[in-house]
Design an enzyme around this catalytic site. Sequence first.
Site, PDB file in Angstrom:
ATOM      1  N   CYS A 175       0.851  -1.179   0.000  1.00 44.38           N
ATOM      2  CA  CYS A 175       0.000   0.000   0.000  1.00 44.38           C
ATOM      3  C   CYS A 175       0.892   1.236   0.000  1.00 44.38           C
ATOM      4  O   CYS A 175       2.109   1.149   0.107  1.00 44.38           O
ATOM      5  CB  CYS A 175      -0.910   0.019   1.224  1.00 44.38           C
ATOM      6  SG  CYS A 175      -1.938  -1.454   1.415  1.00 44.38           S
ATOM      7  N   ARG A 218       1.335   1.649  -5.976  1.00 40.52           N
ATOM      8  CA  ARG A 218       1.470   0.736  -4.845  1.00 40.52           C
ATOM      9  C   ARG A 218       0.139   0.132  -4.422  1.00 40.52           C
ATOM     10  O   ARG A 218       0.106  -0.775  -3.568  1.00 40.52           O
ATOM     11  CB  ARG A 218       2.083   1.467  -3.645  1.00 40.52           C
ATOM     12  CG  ARG A 218       3.477   1.981  -3.883  1.00 40.52           C
ATOM     13  CD  ARG A 218       4.042   2.641  -2.622  1.00 40.52           C
ATOM     14  NE  ARG A 218       4.188   1.674  -1.559  1.00 40.52           N
ATOM     15  CZ  ARG A 218       5.252   0.903  -1.367  1.00 40.52           C
ATOM     16  NH1 ARG A 218       6.270   0.973  -2.202  1.00 40.52           N
ATOM     17  NH2 ARG A 218       5.296   0.056  -0.348  1.00 40.52           N
ATOM     18  N   TRP A 250      -3.662  -1.613  -1.402  1.00 35.21           N
ATOM     19  CA  TRP A 250      -3.628  -2.901  -2.111  1.00 35.21           C
ATOM     20  C   TRP A 250      -4.017  -3.936  -1.079  1.00 35.21           C
ATOM     21  O   TRP A 250      -3.268  -4.239  -0.167  1.00 35.21           O
ATOM     22  CB  TRP A 250      -2.231  -3.171  -2.662  1.00 35.21           C
ATOM     23  CG  TRP A 250      -2.109  -4.470  -3.395  1.00 35.21           C
ATOM     24  CD1 TRP A 250      -1.654  -5.654  -2.903  1.00 35.21           C
ATOM     25  CD2 TRP A 250      -2.444  -4.716  -4.750  1.00 35.21           C
ATOM     26  NE1 TRP A 250      -1.683  -6.613  -3.868  1.00 35.21           N
ATOM     27  CE2 TRP A 250      -2.167  -6.072  -5.012  1.00 35.21           C
ATOM     28  CE3 TRP A 250      -2.964  -3.924  -5.785  1.00 35.21           C
ATOM     29  CZ2 TRP A 250      -2.377  -6.644  -6.258  1.00 35.21           C
ATOM     30  CZ3 TRP A 250      -3.175  -4.498  -7.018  1.00 35.21           C
ATOM     31  CH2 TRP A 250      -2.882  -5.836  -7.247  1.00 35.21           C
ATOM     32  N   ASN A 283       0.984   0.183   5.853  1.00 30.85           N
ATOM     33  CA  ASN A 283       1.439  -0.635   4.728  1.00 30.85           C
ATOM     34  C   ASN A 283       2.185  -1.817   5.312  1.00 30.85           C
ATOM     35  O   ASN A 283       3.148  -1.649   6.057  1.00 30.85           O
ATOM     36  CB  ASN A 283       2.373   0.185   3.823  1.00 30.85           C
ATOM     37  CG  ASN A 283       3.099  -0.685   2.808  1.00 30.85           C
ATOM     38  OD1 ASN A 283       2.533  -1.628   2.279  1.00 30.85           O
ATOM     39  ND2 ASN A 283       4.353  -0.367   2.547  1.00 30.85           N
ATOM     40  N   GLY A 284       1.752  -3.031   5.013  1.00 35.70           N
ATOM     41  CA  GLY A 284       2.408  -4.222   5.522  1.00 35.70           C
ATOM     42  C   GLY A 284       1.410  -5.282   5.916  1.00 35.70           C
ATOM     43  O   GLY A 284       0.228  -5.225   5.530  1.00 35.70           O
ATOM     44  N   GLU A 303       8.303 -20.212 -20.309  1.00 32.28           N
ATOM     45  CA  GLU A 303       8.151 -18.848 -19.813  1.00 32.28           C
ATOM     46  C   GLU A 303       9.243 -17.936 -20.359  1.00 32.28           C
ATOM     47  O   GLU A 303       8.980 -16.772 -20.715  1.00 32.28           O
ATOM     48  CB  GLU A 303       8.162 -18.851 -18.280  1.00 32.28           C
ATOM     49  CG  GLU A 303       8.156 -17.495 -17.627  1.00 32.28           C
ATOM     50  CD  GLU A 303       6.904 -16.671 -17.890  1.00 32.28           C
ATOM     51  OE1 GLU A 303       6.896 -15.481 -17.512  1.00 32.28           O
ATOM     52  OE2 GLU A 303       5.929 -17.206 -18.463  1.00 32.28           O
ATOM     53  N   LYS A 348       8.493 -14.567 -22.508  1.00 29.46           N
ATOM     54  CA  LYS A 348       8.976 -13.239 -22.134  1.00 29.46           C
ATOM     55  C   LYS A 348       9.695 -12.568 -23.295  1.00 29.46           C
ATOM     56  O   LYS A 348       9.521 -11.378 -23.554  1.00 29.46           O
ATOM     57  CB  LYS A 348       9.924 -13.336 -20.926  1.00 29.46           C
ATOM     58  CG  LYS A 348       9.228 -13.492 -19.608  1.00 29.46           C
ATOM     59  CD  LYS A 348       8.511 -12.204 -19.212  1.00 29.46           C
ATOM     60  CE  LYS A 348       7.400 -12.491 -18.220  1.00 29.46           C
ATOM     61  NZ  LYS A 348       6.225 -13.141 -18.789  1.00 29.46           N
ATOM     62  N   GLU A 371       7.117 -11.515 -25.864  1.00 28.88           N
ATOM     63  CA  GLU A 371       6.224 -10.461 -25.393  1.00 28.88           C
ATOM     64  C   GLU A 371       6.836  -9.069 -25.503  1.00 28.88           C
ATOM     65  O   GLU A 371       6.164  -8.130 -25.937  1.00 28.88           O
ATOM     66  CB  GLU A 371       5.873 -10.698 -23.918  1.00 28.88           C
ATOM     67  CG  GLU A 371       4.804 -11.738 -23.663  1.00 28.88           C
ATOM     68  CD  GLU A 371       4.498 -11.849 -22.181  1.00 28.88           C
ATOM     69  OE1 GLU A 371       3.309 -11.853 -21.831  1.00 28.88           O
ATOM     70  OE2 GLU A 371       5.444 -11.909 -21.369  1.00 28.88           O
ATOM     71  N   HIS A 412      12.053 -34.198 -32.125  1.00 32.53           N
ATOM     72  CA  HIS A 412      10.756 -34.366 -32.790  1.00 32.53           C
ATOM     73  C   HIS A 412      10.328 -33.103 -33.526  1.00 32.53           C
ATOM     74  O   HIS A 412       9.133 -32.831 -33.660  1.00 32.53           O
ATOM     75  CB  HIS A 412       9.692 -34.761 -31.758  1.00 32.53           C
ATOM     76  CG  HIS A 412       9.966 -36.079 -31.118  1.00 32.53           C
ATOM     77  ND1 HIS A 412       9.543 -37.278 -31.655  1.00 32.53           N
ATOM     78  CD2 HIS A 412      10.659 -36.409 -29.995  1.00 32.53           C
ATOM     79  CE1 HIS A 412       9.934 -38.268 -30.892  1.00 32.53           C
ATOM     80  NE2 HIS A 412      10.617 -37.775 -29.863  1.00 32.53           N
ATOM     81  N   LYS A 450      -2.725  -5.987 -19.535  1.00 34.88           N
ATOM     82  CA  LYS A 450      -2.356  -6.622 -18.273  1.00 34.88           C
ATOM     83  C   LYS A 450      -3.339  -7.713 -17.898  1.00 34.88           C
ATOM     84  O   LYS A 450      -2.960  -8.755 -17.377  1.00 34.88           O
ATOM     85  CB  LYS A 450      -2.281  -5.569 -17.160  1.00 34.88           C
ATOM     86  CG  LYS A 450      -1.708  -6.098 -15.853  1.00 34.88           C
ATOM     87  CD  LYS A 450      -0.252  -6.475 -16.026  1.00 34.88           C
ATOM     88  CE  LYS A 450       0.339  -7.102 -14.782  1.00 34.88           C
ATOM     89  NZ  LYS A 450       1.641  -7.712 -15.022  1.00 34.88           N
TER      90      LYS A 450
END
Length: 611
Positions: free
Chosen positions: A2, A27, A74, A100-101, A484, A488, A491, A507, A606
């Site tokens: 946050c 944040r 958040w 925050n935490g 992945e 990346k 992307e 193959h 996103k």
Amino acid sequence: MCGIVGYIGEKRVVPILIEGLKRLEYRGYDSAGLAVVDQGRMVIHRSVGKIKELENALWGTSLGGTLGLGHTRWATHGRPTEENAHPHTDCTGDLVVVHNGIIENYLALKEKLLAEGHFFRSETDTEVIAHLIEKYLKVDRDIEVATRRALNDVTGAYAIGVLWKGDPGRLVGAKCGSPLVVGLGQGDFFFASDIPAILNHTRNVLFLNDEELVVLTRDGVQVTTLTGEPVQRPVEKVLWSPILAEKGGYKHFMLKEIYEQPRAVRDTIRGRFSEEAGQIFFEGMEALDEALPQIQKVILIACGTAWHAALVGKFLLEELCRVPVEVDYSSEFRYRDPVVDPQTLVMAVSQSGETLDTLAGIKEARARGCHTFAVCNVVGSSITREVDGVLYTHAGPEIGVAATKTFTAQLAALYLFALYFGRRRGSLDAARVRDLLADLVRLPQQIETVLHLDTELERLAHLFHTKSDFLYLARGITYPIALEGALKLKEISYIHAEGYPAGEMKHGPIALITEEMPVVILAPKDKVYEKILGNIQEVKARDGIVIAFCTEGDLDLPRKVDHCLAVPRTSPLLTPVLLAIPMQLLAYHAAVRKGCDVDQPRNLAKSVTVE
């Protein structure tokens, strides 16, 4: 994660708080609020959604106070609602706290405070801090002393701001494990979660260390330890521009988020296990706990990067829980006729919790009588409201479109869930879980070690960013990381890349290998190490360029390849986390070299909320 901001001075506080919150919105952006002492009144405004919703709520008001606190949230505990938005108050409403935490022992503290007669208005962990301070204010009418005593009761991570109507000349802040920076202006004093919130007002700052407390008055700033010892620290001058500061000094949000991965993994696992007892603790699992021992099959559904996390999850669940696991693309699961029943657990893996295909897959599973579960990064998102149980990753907001820290947080969460599930099924005993947790506890520090490869990976990107094709190969639990890595690169750099299990090379993909083809091979020292060495020899026989990633201490592999980088030795079950990070950095630096828009690659969003 946050964002908090506090101000005391001679200027009207509301515009300063709103501006600061806008610069901290990266944040957290599911709710926001502020508290101001104005003409002896404590005035609080909170709203769900982004900062603009808070601005709308304030439209037409004429608050004239010159000290106050702001917060953008958040969510980690409690849904994103107005009741759960910060600031939070004590029973009287005269004291407010922003935080925050994560307070790890908040449930025990809340039960004790309820027994003492306190009443709670929210579902958050933060509210216990307000009530603890209220409790100690009754003993000593000093907000600084009461805050110190309250924080001595707290276990977990925090950066807090405290404002009390009974002492409107002081603003108190403190930190442990979450950031808090103090700003010193001309008659104006600030604290905030990050430099951008205050950079337009001052460039002179103090960075608080853990277990330190700051008191802001109109006359200045005093920093002490939580035990009351004075702290003398030189003022630092920030030379960043405001735009650069929002990214914490990093060139792109993606790079910042790559470097946040030690913190993201720590926050995801924090407070969820007892290493000594070999036990895992999850909230909100009541509906699933009784069913887990009877589960006969697991199906993981996901899209994109989350699908690669789900593939790793398959290896984890089958090895640790001894249950058959399928992994399906969400878009395929929802349109086929899957063979499922009430003894099937369907697990969704989603960063946003809003991916349409995954949401539809969970709804289909529920309609067929399956048990459902989600690993997700957004509290209160659509998917989390549809499932029987949810495990939140605490990666914080991810601004870059290409997933980085949310991916490794998902892997850590799936590892924890496999331990939890294994204990419930009886496939793991406490001693085995203790050993597995010991590996997990070391992981964030090992991630920090991997990040030291950044300069070497930038060099490799400089050598190969002009290539038109890449091949990524791996075996076993690391082959999803090859997929992945290729994703990346595609992307964000727009270089064509394909990932394969290395056993599939003969193959088809072997036909592509020439002296112009870089082949990225993940070759940790595990049970299939000798097999991957054979694949490397096959690539070199065709003059392919081998970029290998091995286990620290492997002296043989570097002699067989063109380029070799090592990651720390860990459990094979956690090796995918460490290998994912150089895949991200290699793609990032290749994209930068090519001049691509790293944070917002073309044609991508996103969260995919349409078909």
